[in-house]
Design a protein around this motif. Structure first.
Motif, PDB file in Angstrom:
ATOM      1  N   TRP A 117       5.880   7.685   1.291  1.00 44.46           N
ATOM      2  CA  TRP A 117       5.223   6.416   0.957  1.00 44.46           C
ATOM      3  C   TRP A 117       5.559   5.993  -0.477  1.00 44.46           C
ATOM      4  O   TRP A 117       5.942   4.853  -0.726  1.00 44.46           O
ATOM      5  N   GLN A 118       5.455   6.926  -1.405  1.00 41.15           N
ATOM      6  CA  GLN A 118       5.734   6.609  -2.799  1.00 41.15           C
ATOM      7  C   GLN A 118       7.201   6.214  -3.007  1.00 41.15           C
ATOM      8  O   GLN A 118       7.504   5.287  -3.751  1.00 41.15           O
ATOM      9  N   ARG A 119       8.098   6.941  -2.347  1.00 38.16           N
ATOM     10  CA  ARG A 119       9.528   6.677  -2.543  1.00 38.16           C
ATOM     11  C   ARG A 119       9.956   5.319  -2.014  1.00 38.16           C
ATOM     12  O   ARG A 119      10.956   4.756  -2.475  1.00 38.16           O
ATOM     13  N   THR A 120       9.226   4.786  -1.047  1.00 37.72           N
ATOM     14  CA  THR A 120       9.655   3.534  -0.411  1.00 37.72           C
ATOM     15  C   THR A 120       8.661   2.391  -0.645  1.00 37.72           C
ATOM     16  O   THR A 120       8.686   1.395   0.071  1.00 37.72           O
ATOM     17  N   ARG A 121       7.824   2.523  -1.675  1.00 42.09           N
ATOM     18  CA  ARG A 121       6.813   1.496  -1.925  1.00 42.09           C
ATOM     19  C   ARG A 121       7.425   0.152  -2.306  1.00 42.09           C
ATOM     20  O   ARG A 121       6.895  -0.896  -1.939  1.00 42.09           O
ATOM     21  N   GLU A 122       8.519   0.165  -3.047  1.00 41.63           N
ATOM     22  CA  GLU A 122       9.126  -1.109  -3.429  1.00 41.63           C
ATOM     23  C   GLU A 122       9.624  -1.869  -2.205  1.00 41.63           C
ATOM     24  O   GLU A 122       9.427  -3.084  -2.085  1.00 41.63           O
ATOM     25  N   ASP A 123      10.262  -1.145  -1.284  1.00 42.41           N
ATOM     26  CA  ASP A 123      10.699  -1.790  -0.041  1.00 42.41           C
ATOM     27  C   ASP A 123       9.502  -2.257   0.768  1.00 42.41           C
ATOM     28  O   ASP A 123       9.543  -3.318   1.413  1.00 42.41           O
ATOM     29  N   ARG A 173       1.407  -5.806  10.984  1.00 40.32           N
ATOM     30  CA  ARG A 173       0.528  -5.972   9.836  1.00 40.32           C
ATOM     31  C   ARG A 173      -0.554  -4.897   9.821  1.00 40.32           C
ATOM     32  O   ARG A 173      -0.900  -4.357   8.756  1.00 40.32           O
ATOM     33  N   ALA A 174      -1.090  -4.584  10.986  1.00 40.21           N
ATOM     34  CA  ALA A 174      -2.119  -3.544  11.067  1.00 40.21           C
ATOM     35  C   ALA A 174      -1.572  -2.192  10.616  1.00 40.21           C
ATOM     36  O   ALA A 174      -2.255  -1.423   9.912  1.00 40.21           O
ATOM     37  N   LEU A 175      -0.339  -1.896  11.023  1.00 37.85           N
ATOM     38  CA  LEU A 175       0.308  -0.664  10.567  1.00 37.85           C
ATOM     39  C   LEU A 175       0.436  -0.656   9.052  1.00 37.85           C
ATOM     40  O   LEU A 175       0.138   0.350   8.389  1.00 37.85           O
ATOM     41  N   MET A 176       0.859  -1.760   8.477  1.00 38.54           N
ATOM     42  CA  MET A 176       1.076  -1.825   7.035  1.00 38.54           C
ATOM     43  C   MET A 176      -0.235  -1.688   6.272  1.00 38.54           C
ATOM     44  O   MET A 176      -0.294  -1.031   5.219  1.00 38.54           O
ATOM     45  N   VAL A 177      -1.288  -2.281   6.788  1.00 40.53           N
ATOM     46  CA  VAL A 177      -2.604  -2.141   6.149  1.00 40.53           C
ATOM     47  C   VAL A 177      -3.034  -0.687   6.148  1.00 40.53           C
ATOM     48  O   VAL A 177      -3.533  -0.155   5.143  1.00 40.53           O
ATOM     49  N   ALA A 178      -2.842  -0.002   7.284  1.00 44.93           N
ATOM     50  CA  ALA A 178      -3.219   1.404   7.379  1.00 44.93           C
ATOM     51  C   ALA A 178      -2.375   2.268   6.449  1.00 44.93           C
ATOM     52  O   ALA A 178      -2.891   3.190   5.793  1.00 44.93           O
ATOM     53  N   MET A 179      -1.083   2.006   6.378  1.00 49.42           N
ATOM     54  CA  MET A 179      -0.209   2.763   5.477  1.00 49.42           C
ATOM     55  C   MET A 179      -0.654   2.613   4.027  1.00 49.42           C
ATOM     56  O   MET A 179      -0.720   3.591   3.271  1.00 49.42           O
ATOM     57  N   GLN A 180      -0.981   1.379   3.648  1.00 46.87           N
ATOM     58  CA  GLN A 180      -1.394   1.136   2.269  1.00 46.87           C
ATOM     59  C   GLN A 180      -2.746   1.773   1.976  1.00 46.87           C
ATOM     60  O   GLN A 180      -2.966   2.323   0.887  1.00 46.87           O
ATOM     61  N   ARG A 181      -3.655   1.723   2.929  1.00 45.37           N
ATOM     62  CA  ARG A 181      -4.982   2.309   2.724  1.00 45.37           C
ATOM     63  C   ARG A 181      -4.909   3.822   2.582  1.00 45.37           C
ATOM     64  O   ARG A 181      -5.572   4.417   1.724  1.00 45.37           O
ATOM     65  N   LEU A 182      -4.063   4.468   3.413  1.00 46.43           N
ATOM     66  CA  LEU A 182      -3.946   5.922   3.379  1.00 46.43           C
ATOM     67  C   LEU A 182      -2.945   6.421   2.343  1.00 46.43           C
ATOM     68  O   LEU A 182      -2.959   7.602   1.981  1.00 46.43           O
ATOM     69  N   GLY A 183      -2.045   5.523   1.901  1.00 47.19           N
ATOM     70  CA  GLY A 183      -0.987   5.960   0.994  1.00 47.19           C
ATOM     71  C   GLY A 183      -0.034   6.925   1.668  1.00 47.19           C
ATOM     72  O   GLY A 183       0.422   7.901   1.073  1.00 47.19           O
ATOM     73  N   LYS A 184       0.320   6.621   2.927  1.00 43.63           N
ATOM     74  CA  LYS A 184       1.176   7.513   3.704  1.00 43.63           C
ATOM     75  C   LYS A 184       2.214   6.712   4.490  1.00 43.63           C
ATOM     76  O   LYS A 184       1.977   5.564   4.884  1.00 43.63           O
ATOM     77  N   ALA A 185       3.365   7.342   4.709  1.00 42.14           N
ATOM     78  CA  ALA A 185       4.382   6.843   5.634  1.00 42.14           C
ATOM     79  C   ALA A 185       4.538   7.879   6.742  1.00 42.14           C
ATOM     80  O   ALA A 185       4.092   9.020   6.600  1.00 42.14           O
ATOM     81  N   LEU A 186       5.178   7.492   7.830  1.00 39.87           N
ATOM     82  CA  LEU A 186       5.295   8.391   8.982  1.00 39.87           C
ATOM     83  C   LEU A 186       6.705   8.328   9.546  1.00 39.87           C
ATOM     84  O   LEU A 186       7.223   7.247   9.829  1.00 39.87           O
ATOM     85  N   GLU A 187       7.314   9.496   9.708  1.00 40.76           N
ATOM     86  CA  GLU A 187       8.648   9.559  10.299  1.00 40.76           C
ATOM     87  C   GLU A 187       8.553   9.496  11.818  1.00 40.76           C
ATOM     88  O   GLU A 187       7.600   9.995  12.427  1.00 40.76           O
ATOM     89  N   GLN A 188       9.583   8.924  12.438  1.00 37.98           N
ATOM     90  CA  GLN A 188       9.493   8.623  13.859  1.00 37.98           C
ATOM     91  C   GLN A 188       9.518   9.865  14.746  1.00 37.98           C
ATOM     92  O   GLN A 188       9.094   9.806  15.903  1.00 37.98           O
ATOM     93  N   GLU A 189       9.949  11.005  14.216  1.00 36.33           N
ATOM     94  CA  GLU A 189       9.915  12.235  15.008  1.00 36.33           C
ATOM     95  C   GLU A 189       8.493  12.646  15.380  1.00 36.33           C
ATOM     96  O   GLU A 189       8.284  13.485  16.266  1.00 36.33           O
TER      97      GLU A 189
END
Length: 301
Positions: free
Chosen positions: A246-252, A270-286
């Motif tokens: 999440w931190q590495r790709t915040r600018e994108d 948009r719902a996904l993005m809100v959740a990512m921002q709230r949790l401060g997490k990204a998720l890999e597709q695996e």
């Protein structure tokens, strides 16, 4: 001095009428390159003329030596059909020194389900059979070609999901295309030129890069493209999400948030993005193969 700046400056100076070139016609970097050449060789001089300044060739022979160091061959001496990168080596000693895009790109494809095929005005690619026989097929593409399919096209970011396709929720026939992290400009141009498939689905990591790729796809005329959201993505993001990614790709992520169109069609993203921002997490597709609920041990008898 920058060889590229010097090349650009000398290219113009050697063609200038009477060996004189207005300084205002050059960039600051090109002017600095000529100034340094003038100091070290004396082949060029800087002259104030009226309200402006000009660079003047003082020693054509020395200047030609420097020019040939940068430009071994004259562009007019090269065959018209020479590949761009070969011409760049001849003219600039650098395959990437000028126009250097390849004429074609190559898609790595495989079929899931049957039948899956691609066709143009000349031929048919039986992708289902090619996948059975060879594991994958490669398709050479150019934006103006006529390749189309009657089956959906899924763009897959990571190889694990391209190798193993049991994660697909349905049994319908689709084409999987592995793109490896970034959608290339040539692939986007190819998709934008004409409808290639009845549906385009992007399955990327849930991070800034994946979301930015989706926005790039939409901007290239792929208004109907869908961003794939796996089942239980909310729970998986909470349990398996990666704060470092999440931190590495915040600018994108911020760029994607500004570019994603409004409207109900994009509300799930948009719902996904809100959740990512709230949790401060990204998720890999695996994570599609993982259960968001911890396995429970069987109760003892």
């Amino acid at each position: 001095m920058s060889s590229r700046s010097l090349y650009a400056a000398l290219e113009r100076l050697t063609r200038a009428e009477n060996g004189r070139l207005a300084a205002s016609s050059l960039t600051k970097a090109q002017q600095r390159a000529l100034d340094e050449l003038a100091r070290t060789t004396g082949a060029v001089s800087f002259i104030r003329q009226g309200r402006g300044c000009v660079y003047e060739v003082r020693d054509p022979e020395v200047l030609d030596i420097w020019w040939r160091r940068l430009c071994p061959s004259d562009p007019g001496d090269l065959p018209a059909d020479m590949p761009d990168r070969a011409a760049n080596v001849a003219i600039r000693r650098d395959s990437k020194g000028g126009q250097h895009k390849h004429e074609h790109a190559y898609l790595l494809l495989k079929a899931s389900g049957a039948p899956v095929s691609w066709s143009d005005d000349r031929a048919i690619l039986g992708l289902t059979q090619a996948t059975r026989d060879f594991g994958v097929a490669a398709l050479a593409i150019h934006p103006e070609d006529a390749w189309i399919s009657d089956q959906p096209l899924w763009l897959i970011e990571n190889q694990a999901l391209f190798d193993r396709t049991d994660w697909l929720e349905h049994n319908g026939p689709v084409t999987l295309c592995y793109y490896g992290g970034q959608l290339s400009g040539r692939l986007l141009a190819w998709l934008a030129h004409r409808p290639r498939a009845p549906e385009i689905v992007l399955f990327a990591d849930y991070d800034g890069i994946g979301l930015m790729n989706y926005c790039r796809l939409l901007a290239q005329g792929g208004d109907g493209a869908r961003f794939y959201l796996m089942a239980d993505w909310q729970a998986k993001l909470g349990r398996f999400g990666n704060p470092d990614l999440w931190q590495r790709t915040r600018e994108d992520f911020a760029r994607a948030a500004a570019l994603l169109p409004e409207g109900d069609a994009y509300a799930p993203v948009r719902a996904l993005m809100v959740a990512m921002q709230r949790l401060g997490k990204a998720l890999e597709q695996e994570a599609i193969w993982l259960s968001p609920v911890e396995d429970q041990a069987d109760d003892p008898d």
